[in-house]
Design a protein around this motif. Structure first.
Motif, PDB file in Angstrom:
ATOM      1  N   PHE A   1      -0.676   6.797  17.292  1.00 14.88           N
ATOM      2  CA  PHE A   1       0.547   5.981  17.199  1.00 14.88           C
ATOM      3  C   PHE A   1       0.510   5.274  15.848  1.00 14.88           C
ATOM      4  O   PHE A   1      -0.449   4.564  15.531  1.00 14.88           O
ATOM      5  N   ASP A   2       1.548   5.495  15.040  1.00 14.66           N
ATOM      6  CA  ASP A   2       1.556   4.850  13.708  1.00 14.66           C
ATOM      7  C   ASP A   2       2.997   4.730  13.231  1.00 14.66           C
ATOM      8  O   ASP A   2       3.934   5.205  13.901  1.00 14.66           O
ATOM      9  N   LEU A   3       3.195   4.097  12.096  1.00  9.89           N
ATOM     10  CA  LEU A   3       4.535   3.893  11.539  1.00  9.89           C
ATOM     11  C   LEU A   3       5.226   5.246  11.288  1.00  9.89           C
ATOM     12  O   LEU A   3       4.535   6.234  10.968  1.00  9.89           O
TER      13      LEU A   3
ATOM     14  N   LEU B   1      -4.187   3.527  18.090  1.00  7.81           N
ATOM     15  CA  LEU B   1      -3.139   2.684  17.487  1.00  7.81           C
ATOM     16  C   LEU B   1      -3.422   2.520  15.999  1.00  7.81           C
ATOM     17  O   LEU B   1      -4.528   2.112  15.622  1.00  7.81           O
ATOM     18  N   GLY B   2      -2.435   2.817  15.157  1.00  8.37           N
ATOM     19  CA  GLY B   2      -2.682   2.804  13.715  1.00  8.37           C
ATOM     20  C   GLY B   2      -3.642   3.934  13.352  1.00  8.37           C
ATOM     21  O   GLY B   2      -4.508   3.788  12.510  1.00  8.37           O
ATOM     22  N   GLY B   3      -3.444   5.072  14.000  1.00 14.78           N
ATOM     23  CA  GLY B   3      -4.393   6.196  13.869  1.00 14.78           C
ATOM     24  C   GLY B   3      -4.218   7.027  12.618  1.00 14.78           C
ATOM     25  O   GLY B   3      -4.949   8.000  12.400  1.00 14.78           O
TER      26      GLY B   3
ATOM     27  N   ASP C   1       6.314   0.926  15.783  1.00 15.73           N
ATOM     28  CA  ASP C   1       5.689  -0.253  15.186  1.00 15.73           C
ATOM     29  C   ASP C   1       4.959  -0.970  16.317  1.00 15.73           C
ATOM     30  O   ASP C   1       5.582  -1.356  17.307  1.00 15.73           O
ATOM     31  N   PHE C   2       3.627  -1.103  16.191  1.00 16.76           N
ATOM     32  CA  PHE C   2       2.889  -1.645  17.334  1.00 16.76           C
ATOM     33  C   PHE C   2       3.138  -3.132  17.570  1.00 16.76           C
ATOM     34  O   PHE C   2       2.714  -3.674  18.583  1.00 16.76           O
ATOM     35  N   PHE C   3       3.855  -3.784  16.658  1.00 12.38           N
ATOM     36  CA  PHE C   3       4.224  -5.180  16.919  1.00 12.38           C
ATOM     37  C   PHE C   3       5.579  -5.280  17.624  1.00 12.38           C
ATOM     38  O   PHE C   3       5.748  -6.039  18.547  1.00 12.38           O
TER      39      PHE C   3
ATOM     40  N   LEU D   1      -8.584   0.969  18.201  1.00 17.54           N
ATOM     41  CA  LEU D   1      -8.019   0.171  17.090  1.00 17.54           C
ATOM     42  C   LEU D   1      -9.058   0.190  15.977  1.00 17.54           C
ATOM     43  O   LEU D   1      -9.893  -0.713  15.879  1.00 17.54           O
ATOM     44  N   ALA D   2      -9.070   1.258  15.229  1.00 20.09           N
ATOM     45  CA  ALA D   2     -10.114   1.421  14.216  1.00 20.09           C
ATOM     46  C   ALA D   2      -9.616   0.882  12.876  1.00 20.09           C
ATOM     47  O   ALA D   2      -8.616   1.378  12.353  1.00 20.09           O
ATOM     48  N   ARG D   3     -10.290  -0.115  12.373  1.00 23.79           N
ATOM     49  CA  ARG D   3      -9.956  -0.709  11.062  1.00 23.79           C
ATOM     50  C   ARG D   3      -8.490  -1.195  11.045  1.00 23.79           C
ATOM     51  O   ARG D   3      -7.783  -1.023  10.052  1.00 23.79           O
ATOM     52  N   VAL D   4      -8.067  -1.750  12.160  1.00 22.02           N
ATOM     53  CA  VAL D   4      -6.691  -2.245  12.274  1.00 22.02           C
ATOM     54  C   VAL D   4      -6.684  -3.769  12.362  1.00 22.02           C
ATOM     55  O   VAL D   4      -5.963  -4.445  11.625  1.00 22.02           O
TER      56      VAL D   4
ATOM     57  N   ILE E   1       0.840  -1.214   0.000  1.00 19.95           N
ATOM     58  CA  ILE E   1       0.000   0.000   0.000  1.00 19.95           C
ATOM     59  C   ILE E   1       0.873   1.261   0.000  1.00 19.95           C
ATOM     60  O   ILE E   1       0.570   2.241  -0.665  1.00 19.95           O
ATOM     61  N   TYR E   2       1.984   1.215   0.771  1.00 22.28           N
ATOM     62  CA  TYR E   2       2.843   2.396   0.901  1.00 22.28           C
ATOM     63  C   TYR E   2       4.047   2.307  -0.039  1.00 22.28           C
ATOM     64  O   TYR E   2       5.167   2.666   0.319  1.00 22.28           O
ATOM     65  N   ARG E   3       3.821   1.817  -1.267  1.00 26.73           N
ATOM     66  CA  ARG E   3       4.946   1.580  -2.184  1.00 26.73           C
ATOM     67  C   ARG E   3       5.611   2.858  -2.665  1.00 26.73           C
ATOM     68  O   ARG E   3       6.726   2.845  -3.160  1.00 26.73           O
TER      69      ARG E   3
HETATM   70  C1  SAM Z   1      -6.501   0.402   7.564  1.00 29.86           C
HETATM   71  S1  SAM Z   1      -5.520   1.682   8.261  1.00 29.86           S
HETATM   72  C2  SAM Z   1      -6.654   2.392   9.444  1.00 29.86           C
HETATM   73  C3  SAM Z   1      -6.288   3.799   9.789  1.00 29.86           C
HETATM   74  C4  SAM Z   1      -7.157   4.473  10.853  1.00 29.86           C
HETATM   75  N1  SAM Z   1      -7.184   3.731  12.099  1.00 29.86           N
HETATM   76  C5  SAM Z   1      -8.549   4.674  10.310  1.00 29.86           C
HETATM   77  O1  SAM Z   1      -9.473   3.969  10.683  1.00 29.86           O
HETATM   78  O2  SAM Z   1      -8.693   5.586   9.470  1.00 29.86           O
HETATM   79  C6  SAM Z   1      -4.363   0.820   9.286  1.00 29.86           C
HETATM   80  C7  SAM Z   1      -3.342   1.725   9.957  1.00 29.86           C
HETATM   81  O3  SAM Z   1      -2.422   0.910  10.684  1.00 29.86           O
HETATM   82  C8  SAM Z   1      -1.113   1.444  10.509  1.00 29.86           C
HETATM   83  N2  SAM Z   1      -0.120   0.389  10.730  1.00 29.86           N
HETATM   84  C9  SAM Z   1       0.136  -0.693   9.963  1.00 29.86           C
HETATM   85  N3  SAM Z   1       1.100  -1.434  10.505  1.00 29.86           N
HETATM   86  C10 SAM Z   1       1.476  -0.814  11.639  1.00 29.86           C
HETATM   87  C11 SAM Z   1       2.449  -1.096  12.635  1.00 29.86           C
HETATM   88  N4  SAM Z   1       3.195  -2.192  12.560  1.00 29.86           N
HETATM   89  N5  SAM Z   1       2.586  -0.235  13.667  1.00 29.86           N
HETATM   90  C12 SAM Z   1       1.818   0.893  13.747  1.00 29.86           C
HETATM   91  N6  SAM Z   1       0.864   1.202  12.841  1.00 29.86           N
HETATM   92  C13 SAM Z   1       0.707   0.373  11.793  1.00 29.86           C
HETATM   93  C14 SAM Z   1      -1.138   1.909   9.067  1.00 29.86           C
HETATM   94  O4  SAM Z   1      -0.092   2.810   8.769  1.00 29.86           O
HETATM   95  C15 SAM Z   1      -2.517   2.526   8.977  1.00 29.86           C
HETATM   96  O5  SAM Z   1      -2.501   3.868   9.362  1.00 29.86           O
END
Ligand code: SAM
Length: 294
Positions: A213-215, A190-192, A239-241, A253-256, A150-152
């Protein structure tokens, strides 16, 4: 299926036909967006003929007339006739959501659906057979790491971030106010991504501190291109992992979760559980809170 579809469906399959023809409606809207039909009609003070629209947008007259009529058929455009010529204009809905530039525009989301998601769905049969995403077959990109695909490029990443934001313009306020979350002082999304949902959260609960919190590359782009100075939302990259996540008493954790296989989801949820500050659950169940959205 017979139990859920109404009895009339047995006499004539209205819903079934609507379901499997649904792609045509999507393609009509995608095509009109890509061609700039809604933008042109918004700019124009007057209703326009198919010939005028075709000329302005450099398309065939026949093709454009069919597209405009089809859009009238699904009530996205309107038509009136003057001296035997059909003249087309936009509805308020098309102006608000389908043209570029309005505060509620879904234009970028539609272009992404059209150019990225639709081609991927074209390989849905293979995705189900193989149990993996179809980036490789569709775009020649390695499919092993979803977000690397996705982030190519920065351009692709910004496009994706743009459509993530679009959703929250529509639903963000309703989602964050569906429950009273005011007792949570520190919220971490998370992944915001761009911070669109976090902004809604900060607006609805001004006494709470809200962190995205995001990459690292996403946080950098979010602050450069999407930051709302007055919202008070802060950003933290990681990196949340593999990294520690910031402490909070509410995690979003919306759509994560839907992005990851089971074992990764469990690892992430375990980390959230262990890091989350214990608090009072509404019915006194006394365990940490996770607001998970999909
Ligand atoms: C599908 S998007 C959802 C974005 C947001 N939560 C929303 O609902 O609009 C997933 C998010 O997770 C982030 N993400 C992916 N892998 C991640 C990681 N290992 N650590 C932190 N964030 C990560 C992505 O960059 C992206 O912003």
């Amino acid at each position: 299926m017979a139990e859920h579809l109404s009895q009339s469906e047995l006499d004539y399959p209205f819903k079934l036909l609507e379901y499997f023809n649904g792609f045509r409606v999507s393609k009509m809207i995608f095509s009109a967006c890509e061609l700039g039909v809604f933008d042109l009609l918004l700019k124009s003070q007057d209703a326009l003929s198919a010939q005028h629209v075709a000329q302005e947008l450099g398309t065939s007259m026949d093709g454009m007339e069919r597209l405009l009529d089809a859009l009238v058929g699904i009530e996205i455009l309107e038509v009136e006739t003057a001296q035997g010529t059909a003249l087309y204009s936009s509805t308020d809905v098309a102006n608000l959501y389908l043209a570029k530039g309005s505060a509620k525009s879904l234009h970028d989301m539609i272009i992404y659906r059209s150019q990225t998601v639709y081609p991927l769905w074209n390989n849905l049969v293979d995705a189900i057979r193989e149990g993996r995403n179809q980036y490789e077959k569709t775009f020649g990109l390695p499919s092993g790491h979803f977000f690397q695909a996705i982030y190519r490029s920065e351009e692709e990443m910004l496009k994706f971030m743009g459509i993530m934001s679009c959703h929250w313009v529509l639903d963000g306020h309703d989602v964050v106010t569906a429950f009273d979350l005011s007792r949570f002082q520190k919220v971490v999304d998370l992944g915001g991504c761009t911070g669109a949902l976090a902004n809604e959260m900060a607006r609805a609960y001004p006494a709470s501190s809200v962190t995205v919190f995001d990459l690292p590359q996403v946080v950098e782009a979010a602050q450069k291109h999407f930051k709302q100075e007055d919202s008070g939302v802060t950003f933290q990259s990681g990196d949340f992992f593999s990294d520690e996540i910031p402490g909070a008493d509410l995690y979003v954790l919306a759509r994560v979760i839907h992005d990851w296989p089971e074992e990764k989801c469990l690892a992430l949820l375990k980390k959230v559980y262990e890091t989350c500050k214990p608090g009072e659950f509404p019915r006194n169940q006394g365990h940490p809170h996770t607001l998970a959205g999909r």
